[in-house]
Design a protein around this motif. Sequence first.
Motif, mmCIF file in Angstrom:
data_model
loop_
_atom_site.group_PDB
_atom_site.id
_atom_site.type_symbol
_atom_site.label_atom_id
_atom_site.label_comp_id
_atom_site.label_asym_id
_atom_site.label_seq_id
_atom_site.Cartn_x
_atom_site.Cartn_y
_atom_site.Cartn_z
ATOM 1 N N GLY A 7 0.801 -1.220 0.000
ATOM 2 C CA GLY A 7 0.000 0.000 0.000
ATOM 3 C C GLY A 7 0.830 1.265 0.000
ATOM 4 O O GLY A 7 0.312 2.346 0.278
ATOM 5 N N TRP A 58 2.287 4.504 -1.307
ATOM 6 C CA TRP A 58 1.673 5.390 -2.295
ATOM 7 C C TRP A 58 2.312 6.770 -2.170
ATOM 8 O O TRP A 58 2.169 7.439 -1.148
ATOM 9 C CB TRP A 58 0.166 5.470 -2.051
ATOM 10 C CG TRP A 58 -0.614 6.198 -3.101
ATOM 11 C CD1 TRP A 58 -0.163 6.716 -4.275
ATOM 12 C CD2 TRP A 58 -2.019 6.481 -3.053
ATOM 13 N NE1 TRP A 58 -1.194 7.307 -4.978
ATOM 14 C CE2 TRP A 58 -2.347 7.175 -4.250
ATOM 15 C CE3 TRP A 58 -3.030 6.223 -2.113
ATOM 16 C CZ2 TRP A 58 -3.637 7.618 -4.524
ATOM 17 C CZ3 TRP A 58 -4.318 6.656 -2.395
ATOM 18 C CH2 TRP A 58 -4.624 7.333 -3.578
ATOM 19 N N GLN A 85 2.165 8.000 1.920
ATOM 20 C CA GLN A 85 1.550 7.077 2.864
ATOM 21 C C GLN A 85 1.905 5.644 2.521
ATOM 22 O O GLN A 85 2.372 5.328 1.421
ATOM 23 C CB GLN A 85 0.028 7.226 2.845
ATOM 24 C CG GLN A 85 -0.619 6.859 1.513
ATOM 25 C CD GLN A 85 -2.117 6.614 1.641
ATOM 26 O OE1 GLN A 85 -2.548 5.654 2.288
ATOM 27 N NE2 GLN A 85 -2.898 7.497 1.023
ATOM 28 N N ASP A 135 -0.057 1.701 3.595
ATOM 29 C CA ASP A 135 -1.158 1.069 4.329
ATOM 30 C C ASP A 135 -0.531 0.229 5.436
ATOM 31 O O ASP A 135 0.023 -0.843 5.187
ATOM 32 C CB ASP A 135 -1.988 0.193 3.392
ATOM 33 C CG ASP A 135 -3.246 -0.348 4.062
ATOM 34 O OD1 ASP A 135 -3.178 -0.698 5.269
ATOM 35 O OD2 ASP A 135 -4.284 -0.443 3.399
ATOM 36 N N ARG A 154 -7.321 5.700 0.931
ATOM 37 C CA ARG A 154 -6.691 4.520 0.366
ATOM 38 C C ARG A 154 -7.220 4.307 -1.061
ATOM 39 O O ARG A 154 -8.298 4.776 -1.410
ATOM 40 C CB ARG A 154 -7.001 3.280 1.199
ATOM 41 C CG ARG A 154 -6.678 3.400 2.680
ATOM 42 C CD ARG A 154 -5.200 3.363 2.952
ATOM 43 N NE ARG A 154 -4.948 3.071 4.360
ATOM 44 C CZ ARG A 154 -4.030 3.654 5.102
ATOM 45 N NH1 ARG A 154 -3.230 4.572 4.565
ATOM 46 N NH2 ARG A 154 -3.858 3.331 6.370
ATOM 47 N N ARG A 155 -6.464 3.571 -1.822
ATOM 48 C CA ARG A 155 -6.865 3.305 -3.212
ATOM 49 C C ARG A 155 -8.122 2.445 -3.318
ATOM 50 O O ARG A 155 -8.771 2.413 -4.367
ATOM 51 C CB ARG A 155 -5.714 2.639 -3.951
ATOM 52 C CG ARG A 155 -4.584 3.603 -4.320
ATOM 53 C CD ARG A 155 -3.568 2.896 -5.179
ATOM 54 N NE ARG A 155 -2.645 3.811 -5.818
ATOM 55 C CZ ARG A 155 -1.324 3.794 -5.660
ATOM 56 N NH1 ARG A 155 -0.778 2.916 -4.835
ATOM 57 N NH2 ARG A 155 -0.548 4.637 -6.299
#
Length: 376
Positions: free
Chosen positions: A88, A90, A140, A142, A242-243
């Motif tokens: 995650g 990004w 960021q 995750d 988040r994506r």
Amino acid sequence: MSKPAEIIVIGGGIIGLSIALELHWRGLAVQVLTRSNTEAATWAAAGMLAPQAEGIPSSALLNLCLWSRSLYRGWTAKLSAMTGLDTGYWECGILAPKYQQLDELNETNWLTVAELQTYLPRTKLSSEVVGGFWLAADGQVDNRKLYQVLRTAAQIANIEIVTDIEVQAFDQPADRIDQLTTNQGDFSASHYVLATGAWSGQLLPIPVVPRKGQLLALQVPDIHNLPLETVLFGEETYIVPRRDGRIVIGATSEDVGFLPGNTSAGLQELMAKATRLCPPLATYPIQEQWWGFRPATVDEQPILGDSPYANLTLATGHYRNGILMAPATAQLIADALTQVTSDHHHLLAHFSYQRFANQKLFPGADATQLCRTASA
């Protein structure tokens, strides 16, 4: 009794697992002792990589955070290649809106509301926002995905992870730890690393205490039309998209010890501050609410490196930036244990436990009294 290991890492959160993997990559035999991480900062964090958005002043701490941020792309790529899993990570940048213009602004970096809004084509900032900053290098990860990736990487590396374990005492007849007494028997190693986060002050008289944070997450109904694709770091809240359409909102900061649970006051505070900054969020359903405990020190800086024991190394007290500092912490601790002098080795001196020696935070404690019953 468990067979001896070269190094035992006490604590299986992101800091502990990062250190264990780095030591393994350097050829050392490592064992990890951990209990549940659901209340720790590892699971509860929002995963921002935000040394600039946090406004950390120029210092050894800022240098550590900037260095660690620079490691993230390569570090997460290595972990993903090893496991086949997504962390995650990004590089989404962070937008920092302000409700009032700051006196000391560098006008070349200041963005007008219209300029800020260009980074948010599918949502609107509050009419109270007067301008702000774009921090392209911040981003960021995750944290929950990263934790699972680190666990998987450790398993692939055949690092033994002993779960549901409580370290109850250090057996230290002199200035060295002989073994650990736990609820699952005794464990021994040549060296130990303490990475138990907010619970570290229960094992040693070092000034690490819990700071509770409550968080919640919203869910975007249409994940193909994300309203946010950058973190919003406001003056009183942060909003981390988040994506997958999840939007994390945080966080309270409460000096309540290890008092568990979400409160209606805490959740109302989170939503009020988030919708003040970005009003459209009020229409999204709440997906989850949770809490966790940050490991805070008096000066809000980590404790890294040597301890009063010759064979115990400290890696705790990361407070708000443990996720950010994980790769750099792992390298610093591994360098120290393998006697490697790197360009960043000097940073350890700034984060030594000895900076608290004259504060008498633990009256009567000395190197022979550093044993208390506690959970790891």
